[in-house]
Every structure is written in C-alpha cells, then in structure tokens.
Design an enzyme around this catalytic site. Structure first.
Site, PDB file in Angstrom:
ATOM      1  N   ASP A   1       3.346   1.923  -5.150  1.00 33.88           N
ATOM      2  CA  ASP A   1       2.226   2.724  -5.583  1.00 33.88           C
ATOM      3  C   ASP A   1       1.874   2.076  -7.058  1.00 33.88           C
ATOM      4  OD1 ASP A   1       0.877   4.936  -7.006  1.00 33.88           O
ATOM      5  OD2 ASP A   1       2.307   6.261  -6.093  1.00 33.88           O
TER       6      ASP A   1
ATOM      7  N   GLY B   1      -6.242  -2.222  -4.658  1.00 34.36           N
ATOM      8  CA  GLY B   1      -5.794  -1.105  -4.596  1.00 34.36           C
ATOM      9  C   GLY B   1      -6.679   0.000  -5.582  1.00 34.36           C
ATOM     10  N   GLY B   2      -6.687   1.241  -5.427  1.00 30.88           N
ATOM     11  CA  GLY B   2      -7.627   2.072  -5.988  1.00 30.88           C
ATOM     12  C   GLY B   2      -8.421   3.001  -5.253  1.00 30.88           C
TER      13      GLY B   2
ATOM     14  N   ASN C   1     -20.350  -3.996  -7.218  1.00 27.31           N
ATOM     15  CA  ASN C   1     -21.485  -3.807  -7.778  1.00 27.31           C
ATOM     16  C   ASN C   1     -21.810  -2.745  -8.791  1.00 27.31           C
ATOM     17  OD1 ASN C   1     -23.539  -1.861  -5.967  1.00 27.31           O
ATOM     18  ND2 ASN C   1     -21.856  -2.503  -4.730  1.00 27.31           N
ATOM     19  N   HIS C   2     -20.965  -1.616  -8.637  1.00 24.85           N
ATOM     20  CA  HIS C   2     -21.416  -0.418  -9.201  1.00 24.85           C
ATOM     21  C   HIS C   2     -20.941  -0.430 -10.898  1.00 24.85           C
ATOM     22  CE1 HIS C   2     -22.910   1.583  -5.906  1.00 24.85           C
ATOM     23  NE2 HIS C   2     -21.812   1.153  -5.158  1.00 24.85           N
TER      24      HIS C   2
ATOM     25  N   LYS D   1     -14.521  -0.212 -13.291  1.00 24.84           N
ATOM     26  CA  LYS D   1     -14.584  -1.655 -12.592  1.00 24.84           C
ATOM     27  C   LYS D   1     -14.874  -2.516 -13.732  1.00 24.84           C
ATOM     28  CE  LYS D   1     -13.668  -0.960  -8.211  1.00 24.84           C
ATOM     29  NZ  LYS D   1     -12.107  -1.257  -7.802  1.00 24.84           N
TER      30      LYS D   1
ATOM     31  N   ARG E   1     -30.865  -0.697   1.943  1.00 25.69           N
ATOM     32  CA  ARG E   1     -30.218  -1.250   0.634  1.00 25.69           C
ATOM     33  C   ARG E   1     -29.310  -2.347   1.043  1.00 25.69           C
ATOM     34  NH1 ARG E   1     -25.600   0.106  -2.053  1.00 25.69           N
ATOM     35  NH2 ARG E   1     -25.135  -0.858  -3.964  1.00 25.69           N
TER      36      ARG E   1
ATOM     37  N   ASP F   1       0.920  -1.183  -0.096  1.00 35.89           N
ATOM     38  CA  ASP F   1       0.104  -0.078  -0.031  1.00 35.89           C
ATOM     39  C   ASP F   1       0.776   1.219  -0.057  1.00 35.89           C
ATOM     40  OD1 ASP F   1      -2.202   1.751   0.690  1.00 35.89           O
ATOM     41  OD2 ASP F   1      -3.385   0.184   1.220  1.00 35.89           O
TER      42      ASP F   1
ATOM     43  N   TYR G   1     -16.365   5.659 -11.502  1.00 37.31           N
ATOM     44  CA  TYR G   1     -16.009   4.616 -10.965  1.00 37.31           C
ATOM     45  C   TYR G   1     -16.467   3.177 -11.075  1.00 37.31           C
ATOM     46  CZ  TYR G   1     -16.158   1.281  -6.535  1.00 37.31           C
ATOM     47  OH  TYR G   1     -15.894   0.247  -5.791  1.00 37.31           O
TER      48      TYR G   1
HETATM   49  C1  15L Z   1     -18.721   0.205  -3.287  1.00 36.69           C
HETATM   50  O1  15L Z   1     -17.903  -0.152  -4.478  1.00 36.69           O
HETATM   51  C2  15L Z   1     -17.837   1.356  -2.424  1.00 36.69           C
HETATM   52  O2  15L Z   1     -16.491   0.829  -2.527  1.00 36.69           O
HETATM   53  C3  15L Z   1     -18.396   1.261  -1.194  1.00 36.69           C
HETATM   54  O3  15L Z   1     -17.957   2.311  -0.735  1.00 36.69           O
HETATM   55  C4  15L Z   1     -19.775   1.182  -0.969  1.00 36.69           C
HETATM   56  O4  15L Z   1     -20.424   2.151  -1.442  1.00 36.69           O
HETATM   57  C5  15L Z   1     -20.472  -0.126  -1.879  1.00 36.69           C
HETATM   58  O5  15L Z   1     -19.857  -0.135  -3.001  1.00 36.69           O
HETATM   59  C6  15L Z   1     -21.910  -0.381  -2.130  1.00 36.69           C
HETATM   60  O6  15L Z   1     -22.557  -0.299  -2.993  1.00 36.69           O
HETATM   61  O7  15L Z   1     -22.723  -0.241  -0.795  1.00 36.69           O
END
Ligand code: 15L
Length: 269
Positions: free
Chosen positions: A49, A70-71, A110-111, A138, A174, A32, A134
């Site tokens: 890094d 990391g990220g 999940n995003h 991913k 949620r 890290d 973000y």
């Molecule tokens: C993520 O990907 C984030 O890293 C985390 O901060 C949360 O927001 C999580 O998803 C989520 O969806 O609850």
C-alpha cells in the site's frame, strides 16, 4: 538496472509493462493493493500500500529502479488525491532513497500542464499549469523528483503521459494528439530504465502522432523512437463529427479543464 519494482502494477499501464518486460530484467517486482496474476519466472508479486512507507521500504529492498505508477489516475476528492498522490508519492520517493534505489521513474501526466493553450506546441520546460487537483498532484510529484535528484542524487525521469487506452487505439479527436500506444509506452519506460546516466528529466508519454502538440526534443538522448501514429485512426474518429466541449478544446488537458470550471477562459493566456 537489473531489479525493477513497479508500483500500481495491477493497473492498465502496469499490466502492459509486466507483459513487455517479461524476461528483460533479472527481477520484476510487481506491487499493488489490487489482486494480480500469479508470479511467473523472474517476477515477484507482492501486496504493498503506497500509503504505508514501511510496506514500500520492504518492497524496495535490493531494487535498482522504481517505476511509480501507483495512485489515483483521474480527478478525485481532495482527500483521495492527497492520500494517494501526495502522501503516497512522497512515501515512494522517500522509501526509494532510504533503500538506496538508483533510479525512479514517475508516472506524471499531461494534466500537470493541462491549462496551456492547445494552439501552442510545448516542451518539457514550460511552467506547470495543472487543470485539476489530480494535475496539481502530478506537479508535486515532478517537484519531489527534482528534490530527490538534486539533494540526494537519485536519477529521476518524470513521464507526462498522454492517453493510454485499452483497447490500444485512440477513440476521440483529442486523442489524435495525446494517444500513446502500448508498445510505445513500454519502449519509453524501458529507455528510461536502461539509459546509463541522467540526473533529472521530463518527457512526454506520447506516440509519434502527426497531430501531437508535445515536443520531446529535449530528451532525444534517451533514444525513445515511438512506432505508432494516431493518424491511422483519424478518418474514422473525425467522421463521427463529435464536437469537443469548447473549454476542453482550447487546452492541452482537454476534458479535465471544464471540470468544476467557473473561471474566465479569456484570462488563461
Ligand atoms: C491521465 O492522466 C489519466 O490518467 C487518464 O485517465 C486520461 O484521462 C489521460 O490523462 C488523458 O489526458 O487522456
């Protein structure tokens, strides 16, 4: 898989894995840019890094498996997302390939599928629908995983992690769907490290939540058997009667979806 490197080891998930994997692997290498607790027996703590591929290559020498955490873990300005989650992620895959690493576990999110409608239960085959820059980063990391698996034979697992929290419990409605407990997170990553053979997989990082909308049926072979269920917290969370943002409530990605939103919800099928 006896020598395991974790990038982003100082973060919440990194620290959870560090403690769960104590004594499990011959060497746990913890990388890290942030400060970390001093190395214990079987650990190597180092500063690396992810924006510098040479530092990653040095960190990965002799490593069997990389767990890339990391990220930036949330939405951010494009420059930050690009430097850490695009360049940083490419550097991690490419350094792993150059160093002959056999397996790569990518902390997706999940995003990456955040704009799928919540009424639909989804599995790992759904098309990407990122809800943020973000989330798009991913999707890129998952695509790089496919590339390095197909082109170079790297064994790759992409984990679409739900909500991992400190303290280790869900705090809002949620999260009754998306929560993953610390011990389930550790179990999932350990299964991905220890499994004898897979080419490329995508799994959801979620506990055994009664209300989960994500199916891991495709990756049953991994043997991931989550122990925890957010339902134990449902009564107290729902008693607060907090109303979710109406855009957030429609989609898997929740509160990431309304960020900067000026689209048409009705057209997101
Ligand atoms: C993520 O990907 C984030 O890293 C985390 O901060 C949360 O927001 C999580 O998803 C989520 O969806 O609850």
């Amino acid at each position: 898989m006896t020598r395991v490197l974790i990038t982003g080891a100082a973060g919440q998930i990194g620290r959870c894995l560090r403690s769960a994997f104590k004594g499990v692997y011959q060497e746990l290498r913890l990388a890290d840019i942030a400060p970390q607790a001093p190395a214990q027996a079987g650990e190597t703590v180092l500063r690396a890094d992810i924006r510098d591929i040479a530092q990653l290559e040095a960190a990965m020498q002799g490593v069997d498996c990389v767990v890339h955490l990391g990220g930036i873990p949330v939405e951010g300005p494009w420059e930050t997302v690009r430097d850490l989650n695009l360049d940083g992620c490419y550097n991690a895959y490419e350094a792993a390939y150059r160093q002959g690493v056999k397996r790569f576990i990518f902390a997706s999110s999940n995003h990456a599928i955040g704009f799928h409608r919540r009424e639909n239960i989804i599995d790992s085959h759904v098309v990407p629908r990122p809800d943020t820059r973000y989330g798009a980063s991913k999707v890129f990391g998952e695509a790089l995983g496919r590339l390095y698996a197909d082109k170079h034979g790297l064994s790759v697992a992409c984990l679409r992690i739900g909500t991992f929290r400190e303290p280790d419990e869900p705090s809002e409605s949620r999260q009754l769907l998306t929560w993953i407990s610390h011990r389930d997170m550790a179990q999932l990553v350990q299964r991905c490290i220890d499994h004898p053979d897979y080419h490329y997989l995508v799994a959801y990082g979620v506990s055994n939540n009664k209300r989960s909308r994500w199916s891991n049926a495709d990756v049953d072979f991994l043997g991931y058997r989550p122990q925890d269920d957010s339902e134990a917290y449902a009564e107290s969370i729902l008693a607060k009667r907090v109303v979710e943002n109406p855009i957030a409530a429609r989609f898997h990605g929740g509160f990431f979806c309304p960020l900067e939103f000026d689209g048409d919800v009705e057209r997101i099928d």
